[in-house]
Design a protein around this motif. Structure first.
Motif, mmCIF file in Angstrom:
data_model
loop_
_atom_site.group_PDB
_atom_site.id
_atom_site.type_symbol
_atom_site.label_atom_id
_atom_site.label_comp_id
_atom_site.label_asym_id
_atom_site.label_seq_id
_atom_site.Cartn_x
_atom_site.Cartn_y
_atom_site.Cartn_z
ATOM 1 N N THR A 314 7.090 -12.220 8.782
ATOM 2 C CA THR A 314 6.949 -11.387 9.982
ATOM 3 C C THR A 314 6.301 -10.041 9.677
ATOM 4 O O THR A 314 5.693 -9.433 10.547
ATOM 5 C CB THR A 314 8.318 -11.127 10.622
ATOM 6 N N LEU A 315 6.446 -9.544 8.431
ATOM 7 C CA LEU A 315 5.892 -8.251 8.037
ATOM 8 C C LEU A 315 6.288 -7.166 9.040
ATOM 9 O O LEU A 315 5.462 -6.427 9.569
ATOM 10 C CB LEU A 315 4.372 -8.331 7.900
ATOM 11 N N SER A 316 7.561 -7.066 9.260
ATOM 12 C CA SER A 316 8.092 -6.164 10.278
ATOM 13 C C SER A 316 8.167 -4.729 9.772
ATOM 14 O O SER A 316 8.003 -4.441 8.583
ATOM 15 C CB SER A 316 9.495 -6.617 10.683
ATOM 16 N N THR A 317 8.453 -3.829 10.695
ATOM 17 C CA THR A 317 8.659 -2.423 10.343
ATOM 18 C C THR A 317 9.836 -2.287 9.381
ATOM 19 O O THR A 317 9.802 -1.464 8.457
ATOM 20 C CB THR A 317 8.914 -1.600 11.610
ATOM 21 N N ALA A 318 10.874 -3.096 9.585
ATOM 22 C CA ALA A 318 12.034 -3.040 8.692
ATOM 23 C C ALA A 318 11.645 -3.409 7.260
ATOM 24 O O ALA A 318 12.134 -2.815 6.292
ATOM 25 C CB ALA A 318 13.132 -3.978 9.188
ATOM 26 N N GLU A 319 10.738 -4.387 7.106
ATOM 27 C CA GLU A 319 10.289 -4.760 5.768
ATOM 28 C C GLU A 319 9.428 -3.659 5.149
ATOM 29 O O GLU A 319 9.487 -3.425 3.942
ATOM 30 C CB GLU A 319 9.508 -6.072 5.841
ATOM 31 N N ALA A 320 8.644 -2.973 5.968
ATOM 32 C CA ALA A 320 7.870 -1.842 5.458
ATOM 33 C C ALA A 320 8.787 -0.740 4.955
ATOM 34 O O ALA A 320 8.542 -0.127 3.913
ATOM 35 C CB ALA A 320 6.946 -1.305 6.556
ATOM 36 N N ILE A 321 9.879 -0.498 5.680
ATOM 37 C CA ILE A 321 10.862 0.499 5.247
ATOM 38 C C ILE A 321 11.453 0.100 3.897
ATOM 39 O O ILE A 321 11.615 0.928 2.994
ATOM 40 C CB ILE A 321 11.968 0.648 6.309
ATOM 41 N N SER A 322 11.765 -1.187 3.740
ATOM 42 C CA SER A 322 12.327 -1.671 2.479
ATOM 43 C C SER A 322 11.343 -1.504 1.329
ATOM 44 O O SER A 322 11.714 -1.074 0.226
ATOM 45 C CB SER A 322 12.728 -3.136 2.628
ATOM 46 N N VAL A 323 10.063 -1.844 1.564
ATOM 47 C CA VAL A 323 9.039 -1.736 0.525
ATOM 48 C C VAL A 323 8.890 -0.279 0.083
ATOM 49 O O VAL A 323 8.841 0.025 -1.114
ATOM 50 C CB VAL A 323 7.691 -2.277 1.039
ATOM 51 N N VAL A 324 8.829 0.637 1.024
ATOM 52 C CA VAL A 324 8.630 2.051 0.680
ATOM 53 C C VAL A 324 9.874 2.631 0.006
ATOM 54 O O VAL A 324 9.762 3.418 -0.937
ATOM 55 C CB VAL A 324 8.265 2.864 1.936
ATOM 56 N N THR A 325 11.059 2.240 0.476
ATOM 57 C CA THR A 325 12.292 2.736 -0.156
ATOM 58 C C THR A 325 12.375 2.285 -1.608
ATOM 59 O O THR A 325 12.744 3.052 -2.498
ATOM 60 C CB THR A 325 13.533 2.232 0.609
ATOM 61 N N ASN A 326 12.023 1.021 -1.870
ATOM 62 C CA ASN A 326 12.018 0.528 -3.237
ATOM 63 C C ASN A 326 10.980 1.272 -4.081
ATOM 64 O O ASN A 326 11.223 1.609 -5.245
ATOM 65 C CB ASN A 326 11.727 -0.975 -3.255
ATOM 66 N N GLY A 327 9.820 1.539 -3.487
ATOM 67 C CA GLY A 327 8.807 2.314 -4.193
ATOM 68 C C GLY A 327 9.261 3.720 -4.486
ATOM 69 O O GLY A 327 8.974 4.276 -5.557
ATOM 70 N N LEU A 328 10.005 4.290 -3.553
ATOM 71 C CA LEU A 328 10.562 5.630 -3.754
ATOM 72 C C LEU A 328 11.509 5.651 -4.945
ATOM 73 O O LEU A 328 11.483 6.573 -5.773
ATOM 74 C CB LEU A 328 11.289 6.061 -2.482
ATOM 75 N N ALA A 329 12.347 4.617 -5.053
ATOM 76 C CA ALA A 329 13.268 4.529 -6.185
ATOM 77 C C ALA A 329 12.513 4.355 -7.503
ATOM 78 O O ALA A 329 12.877 4.949 -8.528
ATOM 79 C CB ALA A 329 14.246 3.373 -5.973
ATOM 80 N N VAL A 344 4.476 0.607 -4.801
ATOM 81 C CA VAL A 344 4.677 -0.204 -3.596
ATOM 82 C C VAL A 344 4.010 -1.574 -3.687
ATOM 83 O O VAL A 344 4.305 -2.458 -2.873
ATOM 84 C CB VAL A 344 4.160 0.535 -2.341
ATOM 85 N N ALA A 345 3.143 -1.781 -4.673
ATOM 86 C CA ALA A 345 2.359 -3.023 -4.741
ATOM 87 C C ALA A 345 3.243 -4.255 -4.874
ATOM 88 O O ALA A 345 3.038 -5.264 -4.177
ATOM 89 C CB ALA A 345 1.372 -2.948 -5.903
ATOM 90 N N ALA A 346 4.229 -4.209 -5.767
ATOM 91 C CA ALA A 346 5.093 -5.381 -5.968
ATOM 92 C C ALA A 346 5.902 -5.688 -4.713
ATOM 93 O O ALA A 346 6.104 -6.858 -4.358
ATOM 94 C CB ALA A 346 6.016 -5.150 -7.158
#
Length: 389
Positions: A314-329, A344-346
């Motif tokens: 679905t590539l939803s907004t919620a998944e984008a939030i998860s990707v960026v949060t993981n990248g932030l960590a 954020v690539a992975a």
């Protein structure tokens, strides 16, 4: 007949030390909670709204409908208090949802995954009733007892069916106390269990045939359900049940900027709750993640010039939030504190490639045809190629 709750009395001997221990334990527990309930996380905003809310309130509502909408959409109060937006989207959607709860119609929040249905549901319940915890989580194994009531089997065997042996569901509690109950993922619940709600929503009554009694809903009882039709294995709502809901469809963000704003706000909130350092200039990478997700979702690039294939996810907004949060960590713990494409690539790869065969081809074609040719995206292209190899 409402379910009665017996008060608990505590011996007041040495009440000062007991109270201090309780306060300390509560403070420690609150500090360690990973995700506070909405009514706790935004208690100051709710209190400020209640103090300045002079508009008519329905019976048992903590705020007026206008104040509930302001809490969801954000704004500045007359005394200068800033209410942060909990939902970024069309105002009318929230106004219709709040108005529905002020009537005797239940509310169904419908939308694709990641459109903040659960988030909106929780905040509506917190603002209306001051309690968002009367929750039934829908799954393929959700039984009727989760919606109606269960039994304390020790009491049942010892004394037979009685009110003391009955275990009320969150829905039953909400009916008896005039509160707002929530049902998440209603379409994941088996159809015969879903239909348990028909009598509750139409007659505002929950029969207890074992006792020859019933629980009648008191004023301001209502129910918020969420559902989506994108996931596999869902159970369509019967026409009889669907008629008992007012349906509000939550759309995907209508622009890149709106979605970037949503992702930025949520990542900031989550980052602070996890004690992650603030990442400077992270909005550029957030915009790239959002752009990639939107283009793959829509099947066409933002400029409308190149058609692309869409993956199975679905590539939803919620998944984008998860990707960026993981990248932030990653940037905080294993980088130099600056959010970069390699962080954020992975996460993007994991979100896009759900079907290893078909989705990997879609992703490779998108990388080569779109990302590789885009000005200023060379570092992003290299990072994605490296994790995709």
């Amino acid at each position: 007949m409402p379910v009665s709750v017996e008060p608990t009395f505590v011996d007041e001997t040495d009440h000062t030390s007991v109270q201090e221990e309780s306060d300390n334990a509560s403070a420690q527990e609150e500090a360690e909670v990973l995700r506070p309930h909405a009514e706790d996380a935004f208690a100051d905003e709710l209190a400020a709204l209640a103090a300045q809310d002079d508009r008519p309130r329905p019976v048992r509502w903590k705020l007026s409908p206008w104040a509930v909408a302001t809490y969801l959409l954000g704004g500045t109060l007359p005394d200068g208090t800033v209410i942060t937006p909990k939902y970024v989207g069309p105002r009318r959607i929230i106004e219709v949802a709040v108005t529905t709860l002020a009537t005797d119609r239940a509310l169904l929040l419908l939308g694709v995954p990641g459109t903040a249905k659960t988030w909106v549901s929780e905040h509506l319940a917190a603002a209306v009733s001051g309690d968002s915890t009367l929750l039934v989580q829908g799954t393929a194994g959700t039984p009727e007892e989760a919606i109606r009531y269960g039994w304390n089997y020790a009491q049942l065997l010892a004394h037979g069916p009685s009110r003391n042996a009955l275990v009320p569901s969150p829905v039953m509690r909400a009916m008896a106390e005039g509160m707002t109950a929530r049902i998440e993922e209603l379409t994941r619940i088996p159809a015969d269990v879903q239909d348990t709600l028909i009598t509750i929503l139409s007659e505002k009554t929950l029969p207890i045939p074992e006792l020859g009694q019933e629980v009648q809903a008191v004023r301001s009882f209502n129910l918020i359900a969420t559902a989506n039709d994108r996931d596999r294995g869902v159970n369509d709502l019967s026409s009889a049940l669907r008629r008992r809901f007012n349906t509000v469809v939550l759309p995907l963000p209508d622009s890149v900027e709106a979605e970037v704003d949503i992702v930025s706000r949520r990542v900031d909130q989550i980052g602070r709750s996890l004690d992650l350092p603030t990442v400077p200039d992270g909005v550029d990478e957030i915009r790239r993640v959002v752009t990639v997700f939107r283009e793959l979702r829509d099947g066409i690039t933002a400029d409308g010039r190149t058609k692309v294939k869409s993956p199975s996810g679905t590539l939803s907004t919620a998944e984008a939030i998860s990707v960026v949060t993981n990248g932030l960590a990653l940037a905080a713990h294993f980088g130099d504190g600056v959010l970069r494409p390699s962080d954020v690539a992975a996460g993007i790869l994991g979100a896009v490639v759900r079907d290893p065969a078909a989705d990997r081809v879609v992703w490779q074609e998108y990388l080569e045809a779109v990302v590789r040719e885009r000005d200023g995206w060379k570092d992003f292209y290299r990072a994605c190629r490296e994790v995709s190899a």
